[in-house]
Scaffold this motif. Structure first.
Motif, PDB file in Angstrom:
ATOM      1  N   LEU A 190       0.805  -1.536  -0.497  1.00  8.45           N
ATOM      2  CA  LEU A 190       0.259   0.047  -0.329  1.00  8.45           C
ATOM      3  C   LEU A 190       1.097   1.451  -0.404  1.00  8.45           C
ATOM      4  CD1 LEU A 190      -2.535   0.838  -0.027  1.00  8.45           C
ATOM      5  CD2 LEU A 190      -2.857   1.218   2.753  1.00  8.45           C
ATOM      6  N   ILE A 191       0.616   2.359  -1.104  1.00  9.87           N
ATOM      7  CA  ILE A 191       1.646   3.245  -1.035  1.00  9.87           C
ATOM      8  C   ILE A 191       0.137   4.761  -1.054  1.00  9.87           C
ATOM      9  CG2 ILE A 191       2.751   4.767  -2.381  1.00  9.87           C
ATOM     10  CD1 ILE A 191       3.053   2.571  -4.190  1.00  9.87           C
ATOM     11  N   THR A 192       0.550   5.254   0.339  1.00 14.31           N
ATOM     12  CA  THR A 192       0.275   6.808   0.866  1.00 14.31           C
ATOM     13  C   THR A 192       0.790   7.603  -0.078  1.00 14.31           C
ATOM     14  OG1 THR A 192       0.914   7.083   2.872  1.00 14.31           O
ATOM     15  CG2 THR A 192      -0.235   5.967   3.107  1.00 14.31           C
TER      16      THR A 192
ATOM     17  N   LYS B  87       8.433   0.458  -9.765  1.00 11.15           N
ATOM     18  CA  LYS B  87       8.814  -0.308 -10.167  1.00 11.15           C
ATOM     19  C   LYS B  87       8.262  -1.091  -9.502  1.00 11.15           C
ATOM     20  CE  LYS B  87      13.864  -1.237  -9.703  1.00 11.15           C
ATOM     21  NZ  LYS B  87      14.032  -0.605 -11.096  1.00 11.15           N
ATOM     22  N   MET B  88       7.116  -1.294  -8.949  1.00 17.41           N
ATOM     23  CA  MET B  88       6.767  -2.183  -7.417  1.00 17.41           C
ATOM     24  C   MET B  88       5.359  -2.817  -8.831  1.00 17.41           C
ATOM     25  SD  MET B  88       7.122  -1.681  -4.087  1.00 17.41           S
ATOM     26  CE  MET B  88       7.103  -3.342  -4.077  1.00 17.41           C
ATOM     27  N   LYS B  89       4.787  -2.941  -9.694  1.00 12.78           N
ATOM     28  CA  LYS B  89       3.517  -3.114 -10.019  1.00 12.78           C
ATOM     29  C   LYS B  89       4.101  -4.203 -10.539  1.00 12.78           C
ATOM     30  CE  LYS B  89       3.823  -0.199 -14.503  1.00 12.78           C
ATOM     31  NZ  LYS B  89       3.021   0.900 -14.980  1.00 12.78           N
ATOM     32  N   ASN B  90       4.905  -4.620 -11.283  1.00 14.23           N
ATOM     33  CA  ASN B  90       4.520  -5.706 -12.740  1.00 14.23           C
ATOM     34  C   ASN B  90       4.794  -7.124 -11.341  1.00 14.23           C
ATOM     35  OD1 ASN B  90       3.816  -4.104 -14.749  1.00 14.23           O
ATOM     36  ND2 ASN B  90       6.170  -3.921 -14.882  1.00 14.23           N
ATOM     37  N   THR B  91       5.682  -6.726 -10.023  1.00  9.64           N
ATOM     38  CA  THR B  91       6.190  -8.357  -9.327  1.00  9.64           C
ATOM     39  C   THR B  91       5.229  -8.180  -7.760  1.00  9.64           C
ATOM     40  OG1 THR B  91       7.755  -6.308  -8.032  1.00  9.64           O
ATOM     41  CG2 THR B  91       8.583  -7.455 -10.064  1.00  9.64           C
TER      42      THR B  91
END
Length: 294
Positions: free
Chosen positions: A4-6, A19-23
């Protein structure tokens, strides 16, 4: 891994997401979708999402406005961080809280250690330091990450502001007696993802090297092919900002090295990479027009 990213629509939040959406299973929430100042709202979201990791990037970063809107600064940067920490604790999330070099007063002449006592000079710095304390006291299994002079793609930041003047070939006055380290969000994110495998605690991340805002602006002009002589130095006193700034805010990176994390590349090399991704090339003529002040 659920993340989760605020502050998900900010320049750092977007960079983490990309950077993280594909993993990973990543959810980024803007301030409109997650008002961190509302305790029950934050709690409900966390109970629904149950993230493994929380990157708390949401913040009120308008340094001068913080002096005039003290209540908002502490509501967002301190109480908001506490709300996220409590919600993280309730579902067993690991929290990464993004803090600032402004927690220091800038009176040292050597880089600030992780263990140095904060002594913020501004409301913004004080609100971020209080956020640090509230997070660490609430959920010791967390990371506090201090960074400095942050800039990224699509955000409102120093680099993008100076680029507007550079591409218009305008003269500009920039403060020359504040020394720090520019930090490219993409480089910060690379280190953050390594950091979450390390012991909990306070860390400091920035690009290697140091410069003044004046040096930084000149480098931007030079790298896009505009005459850097258009950048003129001005003192902090002459500039007359509402909020006091630390004159020297270099963050020591020894803890990164001790954690076997490579120090991010030099700030000027990172800047060139940023400008290349933004599509800038040495294509502007060198001419002087009207005067602007940053």
């Amino acid at each position: 891994m659920k993340v989760l990213i605020t502050g998900g629509e900010g320049q750092l939040g977007r960079a983490i997401y990309e950077k993280m959406k594909n993993t990973s299973d990543v959810i980024k929430l803007s301030k409109e979708k997650l008002d961190i100042t509302k305790q029950q709202t934050v709690y409900d979201v966390f109970q629904d999402v149950k993230p493994d990791y929380v990157f708390h990037t949401a913040a009120y970063t308008a340094v001068d406005q913080c002096e005039e809107s003290k209540t908002k600064a502490f509501q967002v940067n301190s109480i908001g961080a506490l709300n996220v920490a409590n919600a993280s604790k309730s579902v067993g999330s690991i929290m990464i809280y993004i803090s600032s070099d402004y927690v220091f007063d800038g009176t040292k002449s050597t880089p600030y250690e992780v263990t140095d006592s904060p002594n913020p000079k501004s409301v913004y710095g004080l609100s971020k330091w209080l956020g640090e304390e509230l997070v660490l006291n609430t959920i010791p299994e967390s990371y506090v990450v201090r960074t400095s002079w942050l800039y990224g793609h699509g955000g409102k930041n120093f680099v993008n502001t100076v680029l507007k003047f550079a591409t218009s070939q305008k003269e500009v006055k920039v403060v020359s007696d504040q020394i720090g380290s520019p930090t490219y969000v993409n480089d910060l994110v690379d280190v953050l993802l390594q950091l979450i495998t390390k012991p909990y605690g306070i860390y400091q991340i920035r690009n290697d090297g140091q410069c003044s805002w004046y040096d930084f602006a000149k480098a931007i002009y030079e790298k896009v092919g505009t005459d850097s002589n258009l950048v003129q130095p001005i003192t902090t006193k002459e500039y007359g900002a509402v909020a006091p700034r630390p004159q020297f805010s270099i963050l020591n990176l020894n803890k990164l090295e001790a954690s076997n994390i490579k120090i991010p590349r030099r700030w000027d090399i990172a800047l060139r990479s940023y400008l290349t991704k933004e599509g800038f090339h040495d294509c502007w003529s060198k001419s002087k027009t009207n005067y602007e002040v940053l």
